[in-house]
Write an enzyme that holds these catalytic residues in place. Structure first.
Site, PDB file in Angstrom:
ATOM      1  CE  LYS A  35       8.907   7.816  36.949  1.00  0.00           C
ATOM      2  NZ  LYS A  35       8.476   9.155  37.301  1.00  0.00           N
ATOM      3  CG  ASN A  71      -1.754  14.984  41.485  1.00  0.00           C
ATOM      4  OD1 ASN A  71      -2.152  15.709  40.572  1.00  0.00           O
ATOM      5  ND2 ASN A  71      -1.932  13.668  41.468  1.00  0.00           N
TER       6      ASN A  71
HETATM    7  O1  PMT Z   1      -2.344  18.534  34.347  1.00  0.00           O
HETATM    8  P1  PMT Z   1      -1.404  19.703  34.232  1.00  0.00           P
HETATM    9  O2  PMT Z   1      -1.591  20.726  35.331  1.00  0.00           O
HETATM   10  O3  PMT Z   1      -1.422  20.331  32.852  1.00  0.00           O
HETATM   11  O4  PMT Z   1       0.083  19.155  34.448  1.00  0.00           O
HETATM   12  C1  PMT Z   1       0.643  18.276  33.515  1.00  0.00           C
HETATM   13  C2  PMT Z   1       1.405  17.123  34.206  1.00  0.00           C
HETATM   14  C3  PMT Z   1       2.606  17.688  34.930  1.00  0.00           C
HETATM   15  C4  PMT Z   1       0.488  16.386  35.190  1.00  0.00           C
HETATM   16  C5  PMT Z   1       1.816  16.132  33.050  1.00  0.00           C
HETATM   17  O5  PMT Z   1       2.614  16.805  32.132  1.00  0.00           O
HETATM   18  C6  PMT Z   1       2.558  14.927  33.619  1.00  0.00           C
HETATM   19  O6  PMT Z   1       3.756  14.940  33.859  1.00  0.00           O
HETATM   20  N1  PMT Z   1       1.812  13.830  33.859  1.00  0.00           N
HETATM   21  C7  PMT Z   1       2.313  12.610  34.522  1.00  0.00           C
HETATM   22  C8  PMT Z   1       2.362  12.865  36.003  1.00  0.00           C
HETATM   23  C9  PMT Z   1       2.874  11.641  36.767  1.00  0.00           C
HETATM   24  O7  PMT Z   1       2.098  11.026  37.453  1.00  0.00           O
HETATM   25  O8  PMT Z   1       4.118  11.354  36.534  1.00  0.00           O
HETATM   26  P2  PMT Z   1       4.932  10.121  37.250  1.00  0.00           P
HETATM   27  O9  PMT Z   1       6.344  10.347  36.903  1.00  0.00           O
HETATM   28  O10 PMT Z   1       4.572  10.035  38.707  1.00  0.00           O
HETATM   29  O11 PMT Z   1       4.341   8.848  36.545  1.00  0.00           O
HETATM   30  C10 PMT Z   1       4.935   8.292  35.378  1.00  0.00           C
HETATM   31  C11 PMT Z   1       3.895   7.768  34.440  1.00  0.00           C
HETATM   32  O12 PMT Z   1       3.203   6.664  35.033  1.00  0.00           O
HETATM   33  C12 PMT Z   1       2.832   8.764  34.020  1.00  0.00           C
HETATM   34  O13 PMT Z   1       2.553   8.582  32.645  1.00  0.00           O
HETATM   35  C13 PMT Z   1       1.613   8.357  34.861  1.00  0.00           C
HETATM   36  O14 PMT Z   1       0.381   8.664  34.178  1.00  0.00           O
HETATM   37  C14 PMT Z   1       1.816   6.861  34.960  1.00  0.00           C
HETATM   38  N2  PMT Z   1       1.222   6.210  36.170  1.00  0.00           N
HETATM   39  C15 PMT Z   1       1.652   6.540  37.419  1.00  0.00           C
HETATM   40  C16 PMT Z   1       1.109   5.874  38.514  1.00  0.00           C
HETATM   41  C17 PMT Z   1       0.132   4.879  38.311  1.00  0.00           C
HETATM   42  N3  PMT Z   1      -0.436   4.248  39.318  1.00  0.00           N
HETATM   43  N4  PMT Z   1      -0.271   4.576  37.056  1.00  0.00           N
HETATM   44  C18 PMT Z   1       0.255   5.226  35.990  1.00  0.00           C
HETATM   45  O15 PMT Z   1      -0.123   4.941  34.841  1.00  0.00           O
END
Ligand code: PMT
Length: 360
Positions: A300, A173
């Site tokens: 979440k 991504n």
């Molecule tokens: O890296 P940059 O370019 O600065 O951009 C920052 C960002 C947009 C990546 C950052 O601010 C951000 O939003 N990070 C989380 C991205 C994400 O995966 O979001 P999500 O809504 O899909 O996941 C929710 C949470 O679960 C996140 O904390 C993620 O780390 C966590 N997760 C998701 C999937 C997984 N298998 N394990 C996890 O721990």
């Protein structure tokens, strides 16, 4: 000014331009007790060494006081900032990086150098930060450095993961790691011991972090879960893949005339697993959303049993992935706060301050 500085620019030029006297001698015969350096150290609100050569950094790291600048710094009790400037090879030397880390551990503030063309003709890291950047840093930085995370251990994830399809291709991504790295830097500044588990990014890790590099979601899972219970706070800023190919082909997938498809399986959720650990840290998740930000973020927060969630918009020109700026809407079980669009480094400081406030 040091003896070396005087060889580049005369003290008279500095005196004329600044309208202030320029000190060059350790023992000042014009002072009643010849202790000019002690008086200067008592007088200063802040000391800024710019440019800070590899030599002065090494001297300060080892407590050497053999000229006015090094003696002044040793005698000073005010905050000290240093803006390194040196050849890129000197900057990358282990001894220079160790010395810089030592200065930071002593509480001195690094104003990181920039990358680009150097006076010696080489290209790389080590260019003195622009004067405007140095001024911005000094203006924005609190006079008394907030050490609110002193003694606490933070585990932070940053960047994307890469899920291999074959030996040359992967699913990933747009995460650059900027948000997670900024959080690591802000936490270090607040006095924490920081471990940063990072996917593949093109960033230099803040000096002083314990850096753990991983590639896949499964590797990130193992790196985090094996460390989580020994930390006080966990921040999941990485964009972890939700799906990974069921099978990684051992040979490059050849193109064919008909459509092709890949079967994917779910990855393990790192954040939710940390939150379920018996001796869990304070758990902060991120939510990256293209629509219904608040609804998904709150879902979440509750479903993954988090202490706090920082939601950001992604897929827009502003903020989110890749950009230097971002905005966050932070939720916890009894409240929420909007952190408006700003530089990710500033935003990270605000989020760290909020975590400190909520963790109490
Ligand atoms: O890296 P940059 O370019 O600065 O951009 C920052 C960002 C947009 C990546 C950052 O601010 C951000 O939003 N990070 C989380 C991205 C994400 O995966 O979001 P999500 O809504 O899909 O996941 C929710 C949470 O679960 C996140 O904390 C993620 O780390 C966590 N997760 C998701 C999937 C997984 N298998 N394990 C996890 O721990």
């Amino acid at each position: 000014m040091t003896t070396s500085a005087i060889q580049f620019i005369s003290p008279l030029t500095f005196q004329a331009l600044s309208g202030n006297p320029v000190q060059t001698q350790l023992l000042d015969t014009e002072q009643e007790n010849a202790m000019g350096h002690i008086n200067l150290a008592r007088w200063a609100d802040k000391i800024i060494i710019a440019p800070a050569t590899a030599n002065i950094i090494a001297k300060l790291a080892h407590g050497i006081a053999d000229d006015l600048v090094s003696t002044l710094c040793l005698a000073a009790e005010c905050p000290i900032y240093f803006a390194p400037a040196m050849n890129q090879a000197m900057w990358h030397k282990t001894i220079t990086q160790t010395n810089i880390k030592s200065l930071q551990q002593q509480g001195m503030q690094l104003i990181s150098p920039e990358q680009g063309l150097q006076a010696c003709g080489e290209i790389g890291w080590g260019r003195l930060s622009e004067p405007a950047t140095i001024c911005d840093y000094l203006i924005n930085h609190q006079l008394t450095i907030d050490k609110s995370l002193s003694g606490l251990k933070l585990l932070i994830t940053a960047g994307p993961t890469r899920e291999p399809l074959d030996p040359v291709r992967y699913l990933s991504n747009r995460s650059s790691g900027k948000m997670g790295y900024a959080l690591a830097e802000a936490a270090l500044e607040a006095g924490a011991i920081v471990s940063l588990v990072t996917g593949p990014v093109n960033l230099i890790a803040p000096i002083g972090v314990n850096l753990i590099t991983v590639e896949t979601a499964a590797e990130m899972f193992d790196a985090v879960i094996s460390r989580a219970t020994s930390h006080d706070i966990y921040i999941g800023a990485a964009a972890v893949a939700d799906y990974t190919p069921i099978k990684k082909q051992t040979r490059k997938i050849k193109k064919q005339d008909q459509e092709n498809s890949v079967s994917l399986q779910r990855t393990k959720d790192i954040l939710a697993t940390v939150a379920l650990l018996p001796k869990r840290p304070f758990v902060v998740g991120f939510a990256a959303e293209t629509h219904d930000l608040e609804t998904y973020a709150l879902a979440k927060l509750n479903q993954k049993k988090l202490d706090m969630i920082a939601a950001n918009w992604v897929g827009h020109e502003q903020g989110g992935f890749e950009n230097d700026n971002n905005a966050l809407q932070v939720f916890w079980h009894t409240g929420q706060k909007k952190l408006p669009m700003t530089d990710k480094k500033q935003l990270a400081k605000q989020l760290i301050a909020l975590i400190v406030e909520r963790k109490k």
